[in-house]
Every structure is written in C-alpha cells, then in structure tokens.
Design a protein around this motif. Sequence first.
Motif, PDB file in Angstrom:
ATOM      1  N   ARG A 153       0.855  -1.192   0.000  1.00 55.12           N
ATOM      2  CA  ARG A 153       0.000   0.000   0.000  1.00 55.12           C
ATOM      3  C   ARG A 153       0.885   1.234   0.000  1.00 55.12           C
ATOM      4  O   ARG A 153       1.997   1.196   0.518  1.00 55.12           O
ATOM      5  CB  ARG A 153      -0.910   0.008   1.233  1.00 55.12           C
ATOM      6  CG  ARG A 153      -1.986  -1.044   1.153  1.00 55.12           C
ATOM      7  CD  ARG A 153      -2.982  -0.946   2.291  1.00 55.12           C
ATOM      8  NE  ARG A 153      -4.127  -1.796   2.004  1.00 55.12           N
ATOM      9  CZ  ARG A 153      -5.191  -1.413   1.300  1.00 55.12           C
ATOM     10  NH1 ARG A 153      -5.280  -0.178   0.840  1.00 55.12           N
ATOM     11  NH2 ARG A 153      -6.174  -2.250   1.056  1.00 55.12           N
ATOM     12  N   CYS A 154       0.382   2.300  -0.562  1.00 56.00           N
ATOM     13  CA  CYS A 154       1.133   3.554  -0.586  1.00 56.00           C
ATOM     14  C   CYS A 154       1.468   3.986   0.846  1.00 56.00           C
ATOM     15  O   CYS A 154       0.588   4.040   1.708  1.00 56.00           O
ATOM     16  CB  CYS A 154       0.319   4.627  -1.285  1.00 56.00           C
ATOM     17  SG  CYS A 154       1.086   6.262  -1.211  1.00 56.00           S
ATOM     18  N   ALA A 155       2.751   4.289   1.080  1.00 58.61           N
ATOM     19  CA  ALA A 155       3.178   4.655   2.430  1.00 58.61           C
ATOM     20  C   ALA A 155       2.670   6.035   2.829  1.00 58.61           C
ATOM     21  O   ALA A 155       2.687   6.388   4.004  1.00 58.61           O
ATOM     22  CB  ALA A 155       4.705   4.606   2.515  1.00 58.61           C
ATOM     23  N   ALA A 156       2.214   6.818   1.841  1.00 57.76           N
ATOM     24  CA  ALA A 156       1.732   8.165   2.164  1.00 57.76           C
ATOM     25  C   ALA A 156       0.212   8.198   2.342  1.00 57.76           C
ATOM     26  O   ALA A 156      -0.291   8.688   3.349  1.00 57.76           O
ATOM     27  CB  ALA A 156       2.149   9.148   1.075  1.00 57.76           C
ATOM     28  N   CYS A 157      -0.546   7.648   1.366  1.00 59.15           N
ATOM     29  CA  CYS A 157      -2.013   7.785   1.418  1.00 59.15           C
ATOM     30  C   CYS A 157      -2.728   6.468   1.720  1.00 59.15           C
ATOM     31  O   CYS A 157      -3.927   6.459   1.990  1.00 59.15           O
ATOM     32  CB  CYS A 157      -2.542   8.369   0.111  1.00 59.15           C
ATOM     33  SG  CYS A 157      -2.507   7.210  -1.272  1.00 59.15           S
ATOM     34  N   GLY A 158      -2.005   5.338   1.670  1.00 60.22           N
ATOM     35  CA  GLY A 158      -2.623   4.058   2.016  1.00 60.22           C
ATOM     36  C   GLY A 158      -3.333   3.362   0.876  1.00 60.22           C
ATOM     37  O   GLY A 158      -3.873   2.265   1.055  1.00 60.22           O
ATOM     38  N   LEU A 178       5.357   4.443  -2.899  1.00 56.55           N
ATOM     39  CA  LEU A 178       4.369   5.501  -3.102  1.00 56.55           C
ATOM     40  C   LEU A 178       3.533   5.199  -4.339  1.00 56.55           C
ATOM     41  O   LEU A 178       4.030   4.663  -5.330  1.00 56.55           O
ATOM     42  CB  LEU A 178       5.069   6.845  -3.294  1.00 56.55           C
ATOM     43  CG  LEU A 178       5.909   7.354  -2.122  1.00 56.55           C
ATOM     44  CD1 LEU A 178       6.548   8.686  -2.482  1.00 56.55           C
ATOM     45  CD2 LEU A 178       5.061   7.486  -0.851  1.00 56.55           C
ATOM     46  N   CYS A 179       2.246   5.558  -4.271  1.00 55.53           N
ATOM     47  CA  CYS A 179       1.383   5.445  -5.441  1.00 55.53           C
ATOM     48  C   CYS A 179       1.762   6.563  -6.427  1.00 55.53           C
ATOM     49  O   CYS A 179       2.441   7.520  -6.047  1.00 55.53           O
ATOM     50  CB  CYS A 179      -0.079   5.539  -5.027  1.00 55.53           C
ATOM     51  SG  CYS A 179      -0.569   7.193  -4.512  1.00 55.53           S
ATOM     52  N   PRO A 180       1.319   6.474  -7.694  1.00 52.62           N
ATOM     53  CA  PRO A 180       1.693   7.499  -8.677  1.00 52.62           C
ATOM     54  C   PRO A 180       1.286   8.911  -8.249  1.00 52.62           C
ATOM     55  O   PRO A 180       2.025   9.870  -8.480  1.00 52.62           O
ATOM     56  CB  PRO A 180       0.944   7.059  -9.937  1.00 52.62           C
ATOM     57  CG  PRO A 180       0.755   5.587  -9.773  1.00 52.62           C
ATOM     58  CD  PRO A 180       0.572   5.370  -8.301  1.00 52.62           C
ATOM     59  N   ASP A 181       0.133   9.050  -7.597  1.00 54.41           N
ATOM     60  CA  ASP A 181      -0.296  10.385  -7.165  1.00 54.41           C
ATOM     61  C   ASP A 181       0.681  10.987  -6.153  1.00 54.41           C
ATOM     62  O   ASP A 181       1.092  12.127  -6.271  1.00 54.41           O
ATOM     63  CB  ASP A 181      -1.696  10.324  -6.521  1.00 54.41           C
ATOM     64  CG  ASP A 181      -2.758  10.027  -7.557  1.00 54.41           C
ATOM     65  OD1 ASP A 181      -2.456  10.202  -8.767  1.00 54.41           O
ATOM     66  OD2 ASP A 181      -3.864   9.604  -7.172  1.00 54.41           O
ATOM     67  N   CYS A 182       1.034  10.189  -5.145  1.00 59.45           N
ATOM     68  CA  CYS A 182       1.901  10.703  -4.079  1.00 59.45           C
ATOM     69  C   CYS A 182       3.345  10.834  -4.555  1.00 59.45           C
ATOM     70  O   CYS A 182       4.097  11.654  -4.026  1.00 59.45           O
ATOM     71  CB  CYS A 182       1.844   9.796  -2.859  1.00 59.45           C
ATOM     72  SG  CYS A 182       0.209   9.770  -2.091  1.00 59.45           S
ATOM     73  N   ALA A 183       3.720  10.024  -5.557  1.00 58.91           N
ATOM     74  CA  ALA A 183       5.112  10.053  -6.024  1.00 58.91           C
ATOM     75  C   ALA A 183       5.449  11.380  -6.685  1.00 58.91           C
ATOM     76  O   ALA A 183       6.618  11.731  -6.808  1.00 58.91           O
ATOM     77  CB  ALA A 183       5.364   8.902  -6.995  1.00 58.91           C
TER      78      ALA A 183
HETATM   79 ZN   LIG Z   1      -0.427   7.578  -2.268  1.00 54.28          ZN
END
Ligand SMILES: [Zn+2]
Length: 257
Positions: A153-158, A178-183
């Motif tokens: 899971r994305c470490a920033a947004c889950g 990180l997911c693409p959005d948070c990256a």
């Molecule tokens: Zn994310």
Amino acid sequence: MIIKTNALVLRFYPFSNTSRVVSWMTPDLGRIVTLVKGSQRPRSLFLGQYDLFYTCELVLYRRERGSMHIARECAPIKVRPRLRRDWKAAATASYLAGLVSQAVPPEAPHEGIFSLLDAALDHLESGGSGSPFLFWFELQLLEQMGLAPRLRRCAACGAALASGPRRTEFAVARGGLLCPDCAGEDRENRARVGSDVLGMLAAWQQARAPQGPLNTRCTSRQRAAIETLLGGFLAYHLDVQPAGRRAALDVLARRVA
Ligand SMILES: [Zn+2]
C-alpha cells in the motif's frame, strides 16, 4: 529480585581482570546487561557456561535501579560451535547480534525478537547462509519493531498499489512505496525500485522461517540494489549505522560468486 530466563549472548567485554559485562537478548526482560563477577577466575562456575551466540538459561539478580543486573548462574542450552569455526557463519552471526544490540531498546520485553534471533542463529549453525538470509533477518527485525517497509500500500495515502512489471518510487523517510499520485510530490530521499527486487522483498517479508529466502537467487545487481535500499532504511528508521554489515555481505557475496 531473582529471575530465571532464557538468554542469548550478544556481546561481552572486560569489566576488570576477573569480571565481565555481558549483553543478552531475553524474551522476558528484553535486551539486558549483566555483570558476571569473577567469571575469568580459574575455578569460576561460569567458565564454559556462556560464550558468543550461546542460548543459555540465566539466573540473575535484577536491580531495579541502574542498568546492570548481576548474573548468578548460567547454563548453556545451545552452544552453536559452527559460529566459532566457520568464518562466514561467524561474520553473519556477529552482524545479526550486533544489529539487535544497536537497534533494540534496552529493558523492553520482546519475545518475538528473541525467537527471531534464536531461529536465525540455529539456521546459521545448520549451514544455512547467504545474503538473502541476511536481508530476510533485517526485514523480520523491522517487522517485529513495527517498522516494516510498506510494499503493498502507498506509504503516504494508504491506497492499494497495482502489481505488475514496473519500476516504483520507494521513499525511505515515508517508510515504503508511493502510489503514482503521491510520487509526484516531495521528491527527496527516493529510490527507484524494479518489480523483481520488490517481489523478493515482499516474499522475504512474508516468510516467517529462515528457510524461505534460501530458494532466492539474486543477481549481483539485485543484491546491490537491496543492500543499498535496506541499508538506507535501517539507518533512517533505526537510527543506526549497523557495524559489520558491509563485512558480512562481502564475505557472503564471495561465496555466491
Ligand atoms: Zn499515495
């Protein structure tokens, strides 16, 4: 208060000409330090009863104030002779015990970390080794300490991360992928990680027994990538520069080559 516990010898050093200070990992008391009075006298009852990487039954006088307890009796349960004979096993065992010494806070009971180190030393004693095993131990220790890298899971947004062949942004300070959005945000302290390396990390993270990683074959490129990634993660989240890691990995890599 007198306490009896199982205890693994992490390290020791002289206290005087005849006494030693011994650092132990125990399930019941966590990482503790004891004074072993007179242990170096010729007729000491402690002679031969403990050494590096032994698992012992330890009886100690627990002092409520001050950090050093007093060892009263000790008897070996597992002596693991290979770890004093086989240089590669010794280098790995030294690193694992040193990492626990450096990273695990004192006097905090932790049965899981004791069991992890006990099983890892058993594995080395039985001839198992290799850099995947060392990385497996690092991941399991992080897991036990509640600091496991987040890989699914994305470490920033889950948000759940899609799987498949790709390279992914790994943010050490955030604690994982990180997911693409948070990256797209703050780009400091990033590593690009290939899906092959991620697959290995995820498999080792899930393997509860040290036999699992033995089936992994790392190329030297994959090994180097994992060494850097996990080394940076340990340094950041445990705030240690693990002594002996470089030496142990060099020794293990030469065997693989
Ligand atoms: Zn994310």
